[in-house]
Scaffold this motif. Structure first.
Motif, PDB file in Angstrom:
ATOM      1  N   SER A 101       0.814  -1.217   0.000  1.00  0.00           N
ATOM      2  CA  SER A 101       0.000   0.000   0.000  1.00  0.00           C
ATOM      3  C   SER A 101       0.845   1.264   0.000  1.00  0.00           C
ATOM      4  O   SER A 101       0.377   2.323  -0.429  1.00  0.00           O
ATOM      5  CB  SER A 101      -0.945  -0.003   1.205  1.00  0.00           C
ATOM      6  OG  SER A 101      -0.221  -0.135   2.410  1.00  0.00           O
ATOM      7  N   ASN A 129       1.047   3.659  -2.860  1.00  0.00           N
ATOM      8  CA  ASN A 129       0.005   3.087  -3.729  1.00  0.00           C
ATOM      9  C   ASN A 129       0.593   2.174  -4.796  1.00  0.00           C
ATOM     10  O   ASN A 129       0.164   2.162  -5.956  1.00  0.00           O
ATOM     11  CB  ASN A 129      -0.835   4.195  -4.374  1.00  0.00           C
ATOM     12  CG  ASN A 129      -1.557   5.047  -3.345  1.00  0.00           C
ATOM     13  OD1 ASN A 129      -1.183   6.186  -3.086  1.00  0.00           O
ATOM     14  ND2 ASN A 129      -2.589   4.484  -2.722  1.00  0.00           N
ATOM     15  N   ASP A 165       0.470  -1.199  -5.035  1.00  0.00           N
ATOM     16  CA  ASP A 165      -0.446  -2.243  -5.495  1.00  0.00           C
ATOM     17  C   ASP A 165      -1.911  -1.932  -5.192  1.00  0.00           C
ATOM     18  O   ASP A 165      -2.778  -2.129  -6.038  1.00  0.00           O
ATOM     19  CB  ASP A 165      -0.091  -3.592  -4.857  1.00  0.00           C
ATOM     20  CG  ASP A 165       1.249  -4.123  -5.305  1.00  0.00           C
ATOM     21  OD1 ASP A 165       1.461  -4.219  -6.520  1.00  0.00           O
ATOM     22  OD2 ASP A 165       2.090  -4.431  -4.438  1.00  0.00           O
ATOM     23  N   TRP A 166      -2.179  -1.507  -3.949  1.00  0.00           N
ATOM     24  CA  TRP A 166      -3.564  -1.244  -3.539  1.00  0.00           C
ATOM     25  C   TRP A 166      -3.575  -0.213  -2.437  1.00  0.00           C
ATOM     26  O   TRP A 166      -2.751  -0.286  -1.527  1.00  0.00           O
ATOM     27  CB  TRP A 166      -4.226  -2.533  -3.043  1.00  0.00           C
ATOM     28  CG  TRP A 166      -5.653  -2.272  -2.640  1.00  0.00           C
ATOM     29  CD1 TRP A 166      -6.752  -2.357  -3.438  1.00  0.00           C
ATOM     30  CD2 TRP A 166      -6.129  -1.855  -1.357  1.00  0.00           C
ATOM     31  NE1 TRP A 166      -7.887  -2.011  -2.735  1.00  0.00           N
ATOM     32  CE2 TRP A 166      -7.531  -1.694  -1.443  1.00  0.00           C
ATOM     33  CE3 TRP A 166      -5.508  -1.577  -0.124  1.00  0.00           C
ATOM     34  CZ2 TRP A 166      -8.318  -1.296  -0.369  1.00  0.00           C
ATOM     35  CZ3 TRP A 166      -6.286  -1.157   0.952  1.00  0.00           C
ATOM     36  CH2 TRP A 166      -7.678  -1.031   0.819  1.00  0.00           C
ATOM     37  N   PRO A 167      -4.539   0.725  -2.444  1.00  0.00           N
ATOM     38  CA  PRO A 167      -5.357   1.069  -3.617  1.00  0.00           C
ATOM     39  C   PRO A 167      -4.500   1.688  -4.714  1.00  0.00           C
ATOM     40  O   PRO A 167      -3.405   2.176  -4.442  1.00  0.00           O
ATOM     41  CB  PRO A 167      -6.364   2.070  -3.043  1.00  0.00           C
ATOM     42  CG  PRO A 167      -5.688   2.660  -1.843  1.00  0.00           C
ATOM     43  CD  PRO A 167      -4.820   1.588  -1.278  1.00  0.00           C
ATOM     44  N   SER A 168      -5.011   1.703  -5.932  1.00  0.00           N
ATOM     45  CA  SER A 168      -4.189   2.151  -7.062  1.00  0.00           C
ATOM     46  C   SER A 168      -3.840   3.632  -6.970  1.00  0.00           C
ATOM     47  O   SER A 168      -2.852   4.074  -7.536  1.00  0.00           O
ATOM     48  CB  SER A 168      -4.911   1.865  -8.380  1.00  0.00           C
ATOM     49  OG  SER A 168      -6.149   2.567  -8.440  1.00  0.00           O
ATOM     50  N   GLN A 205     -12.287   0.937  -3.993  1.00  0.00           N
ATOM     51  CA  GLN A 205     -11.220   0.236  -3.280  1.00  0.00           C
ATOM     52  C   GLN A 205     -11.551  -1.241  -3.133  1.00  0.00           C
ATOM     53  O   GLN A 205     -10.692  -2.112  -3.349  1.00  0.00           O
ATOM     54  CB  GLN A 205     -11.002   0.872  -1.904  1.00  0.00           C
ATOM     55  CG  GLN A 205     -10.397   2.253  -1.937  1.00  0.00           C
ATOM     56  CD  GLN A 205     -10.317   2.894  -0.563  1.00  0.00           C
ATOM     57  OE1 GLN A 205     -10.637   2.271   0.448  1.00  0.00           O
ATOM     58  NE2 GLN A 205      -9.914   4.150  -0.514  1.00  0.00           N
ATOM     59  N   GLU A 237     -11.311  -3.029  -6.508  1.00  0.00           N
ATOM     60  CA  GLU A 237      -9.908  -3.262  -6.877  1.00  0.00           C
ATOM     61  C   GLU A 237      -9.337  -4.459  -6.125  1.00  0.00           C
ATOM     62  O   GLU A 237      -8.635  -5.296  -6.714  1.00  0.00           O
ATOM     63  CB  GLU A 237      -9.070  -2.014  -6.571  1.00  0.00           C
ATOM     64  CG  GLU A 237      -9.222  -0.900  -7.575  1.00  0.00           C
ATOM     65  CD  GLU A 237      -8.181   0.187  -7.375  1.00  0.00           C
ATOM     66  OE1 GLU A 237      -8.080   1.062  -8.243  1.00  0.00           O
ATOM     67  OE2 GLU A 237      -7.459   0.161  -6.348  1.00  0.00           O
ATOM     68  N   PHE A 238      -9.619  -4.524  -4.820  1.00  0.00           N
ATOM     69  CA  PHE A 238      -9.021  -5.604  -4.037  1.00  0.00           C
ATOM     70  C   PHE A 238      -9.605  -6.956  -4.433  1.00  0.00           C
ATOM     71  O   PHE A 238      -8.861  -7.945  -4.536  1.00  0.00           O
ATOM     72  CB  PHE A 238      -9.229  -5.360  -2.541  1.00  0.00           C
ATOM     73  CG  PHE A 238      -8.324  -6.198  -1.685  1.00  0.00           C
ATOM     74  CD1 PHE A 238      -6.988  -5.850  -1.520  1.00  0.00           C
ATOM     75  CD2 PHE A 238      -8.794  -7.346  -1.066  1.00  0.00           C
ATOM     76  CE1 PHE A 238      -6.138  -6.630  -0.750  1.00  0.00           C
ATOM     77  CE2 PHE A 238      -7.953  -8.133  -0.296  1.00  0.00           C
ATOM     78  CZ  PHE A 238      -6.620  -7.773  -0.137  1.00  0.00           C
ATOM     79  N   GLN A 277     -10.697  -7.130   3.737  1.00  0.00           N
ATOM     80  CA  GLN A 277      -9.645  -7.872   3.039  1.00  0.00           C
ATOM     81  C   GLN A 277      -9.497  -9.287   3.586  1.00  0.00           C
ATOM     82  O   GLN A 277      -9.305 -10.248   2.824  1.00  0.00           O
ATOM     83  CB  GLN A 277      -8.320  -7.116   3.174  1.00  0.00           C
ATOM     84  CG  GLN A 277      -8.278  -5.816   2.402  1.00  0.00           C
ATOM     85  CD  GLN A 277      -7.025  -5.013   2.702  1.00  0.00           C
ATOM     86  OE1 GLN A 277      -6.463  -5.089   3.795  1.00  0.00           O
ATOM     87  NE2 GLN A 277      -6.576  -4.227   1.744  1.00  0.00           N
TER      88      GLN A 277
END
Length: 513
Positions: free
Chosen positions: A41, A44, A46-49, A58, A61-62, A118
């Protein structure tokens, strides 16, 4: 007359070589293997972009990230939940991360808890969730406008130093060590994580300037032969106490470290590796990972062997061999530098499409090597030189259970009972009865479906007999069964530490034509 003969011989050799390649590719992958990916993270990656996305985006995306890795065969995700003394979860101890909203301390709107979400989504897909913390890094830069007025670097400035353009906790302060442990234990208590994970950031990577801790050493360093010994002690204490506290709170939660690739060079220590690295864990980052393994403080180690095979300074093959021979009975998962694959001219050796496969095969052939973790999610999903395709179509095309940790739990669940098979047009439908709790009180986390053609015996140790790892209750439909073909099925139960029961009843079935 010799030339045609030589040509025929060459043709035969080519066919044999092709058969050997196909045979090698047809070999089943290990039944048990840790197949992980880091989801970063910070910045940014990988996640969130990007910052400021809505919670709905969010979450979308995950889910997409997990779905793609599930297709690849990944069975564990290592997700960064605390990158810079901030929280990507509901915390009463630290501020919301600006990597989420764009502003430190600003909660998601509408409200949701990213970490709870998550974990739930990962577990739905049968993936372990390893919560990745950066214990000492407090800020990603020193721009005051990026740091909230009630961030701990401003409310407790005496706990921090500025070094290399970032702020860090002072590891030598007892109150700092306790604070870090309390933050992490708060997550262990409140969330259903499978592991606590640290990467390679302990004392910061050295710059041209000395690390400014003379005052702290003068106050707390009495009795230590050197400042280096005192610094290692400071990190040791966090690892030791955290290890003890995790196991007291939840004995099944694992504790893992992902260090820089070199512990020490052999020129510095006869116990070290045959390398010539300019930086190492022990002398520069003050993290004695080998010692933590030897003392049993950590359950797994993920050395970041981000070097190619044959690299003169730090050969992947030599470092792999060293770490696996210094595991002290704990798990070793190899940190793979996928971000280097075909990325930059300075990583030219990684432009060879065969390098990643060579590294994976070598790791699998090495004793005490239990799996791989890729840095990072984005790099794998970009499929450089077909890395993701290769995992899906070859190395990870068969499912794999995660390795067991008998020092944490060695008691398997009871076997499922009353397996029933129904032949349908859609496929072969299986139903069974969940087992009672095992003798240690543990319940079933998921099931494994086994299938062989009728007339063959199911071998539980043969990964080729595993049809699926099933995470959806006591029913399963085999849609891959061929119409008219007859099969024998069995089911096993697996607990959260991946101990597997014996086989259920074996029942025959076929798919209707």
């Amino acid at each position: 007359m010799r030339k045609p003969l030589l040509l025929r011989q060459a043709a035969v050799l080519a066919v044999l070589l092709a058969l050997l390649i196909c045979t090698a590719q047809a070999q089943p992958s290990p039944k048990r293997e840790f197949r992980g990916v880091w989801i970063a993270s910070v910045a940014n990656i990988d996640w969130p972009s990007r910052q400021g996305l809505s919670p709905v985006t969010q979450m979308e995306e995950f889910r997409y990230i997990l779905d793609e890795h599930q297709k690849t065969g990944i069975n564990a995700v290592v997700v960064q939940v605390r990158p810079t003394t901030d929280a990507l979860y509901r915390s009463g101890k630290e501020l919301w991360s600006h990597w989420l909203s764009g502003k430190q301390g600003q909660a998601p709107n509408p409200p949701y808890d990213p970490l709870a979400f998550q974990i739930e989504e990962s577990h739905k897909r049968g993936m372990e969730f390893h919560a990745w913390f950066n214990p000492y890094r407090a800020t990603h830069d020193t721009i005051s406008a990026n740091i909230a007025k009630d961030h701990i670097t401003k409310t407790r400035p005496e706990w921090f130093i500025t070094y290399g353009g970032k702020k860090y906790f002072k590891p030598g302060l007892p109150e700092v060590r306790q604070y870090i442990i309390d933050v992490i234990m708060d997550v262990v208590r409140r969330y259903d994580i499978d592991a606590v994970h640290f990467d390679d950031y302990f004392y910061p990577y050295p710059t041209k300037d000395p690390y400014p801790d003379d005052e702290d050493f003068a106050k707390y360093g009495a009795g230590f032969a050197s400042k280096a010994d005192w610094r290692r002690h400071n990190v040791d204490e966090v690892i030791r106490v955290l290890s003890e506290n995790i196991k007291k709170e939840k004995p099944y939660v694992k504790f893992g470290i992902s260090p820089f690739g070199i512990w020490r060079n052999q020129s510095q220590d006869p116990r070290g590796s045959d390398t010539k690295g300019g930086i190492n864990n022990y002398d520069d980052l003050y993290s004695d990972v080998r010692g933590w393994l030897e003392k049993g403080w950590i359950d797994y180690n993920v050395p970041q062997i981000y070097f190619h095979i044959g690299y003169p300074v730090a050969d992947y093959a030599k470092i792999l061999d060293w770490w696996t021979k210094n595991s002290f009975g704990k798990h070793t998962y190899i940190g793979v530098g996928t971000y280097k694959v075909n990325a930059e001219p300075r990583f030219k050796e990684w432009s060879d499409p065969r390098e990643s496969g060579r590294q994976l095969r070598l790791a699998r052939a090495t004793a005490n090597s239990h799996g791989q973790v890729y840095f990072s999610s984005k790099s794998v999903m970009a499929n450089p030189l077909g890395v993701q395709d290769s995992l899906r179509q070859n190395y990870y095309r068969n499912p794999a259970l995660l390795p067991t940790m008998p020092w944490l739990d060695s008691i398997p669940p009871l076997a499922p009972t009353d397996l029933k098979v129904q032949n349908t047009v859609e496929g072969v439908s299986l139903r069974w009865t969940a087992p009672e709790k095992a003798s240690d009180g543990n319940t079933t986390r998921y099931y494994v479906i086994y299938r062989v053609p009728q007339g063959y015996l199911i071998n539980q140790d043969n990964p080729a007999h595993m049809l699926a790892i099933h995470n959806g209750g006591t029913a399963y439909v085999d849609k891959s069964a061929k119409p008219g073909e007859r099969y024998t099925y069995a089911v096993t139960a697996v607990d959260r530490l991946h101990n597997e029961s014996s086989l259920s009843d074996k029942v025959g079935g076929r798919r209707k034509k």
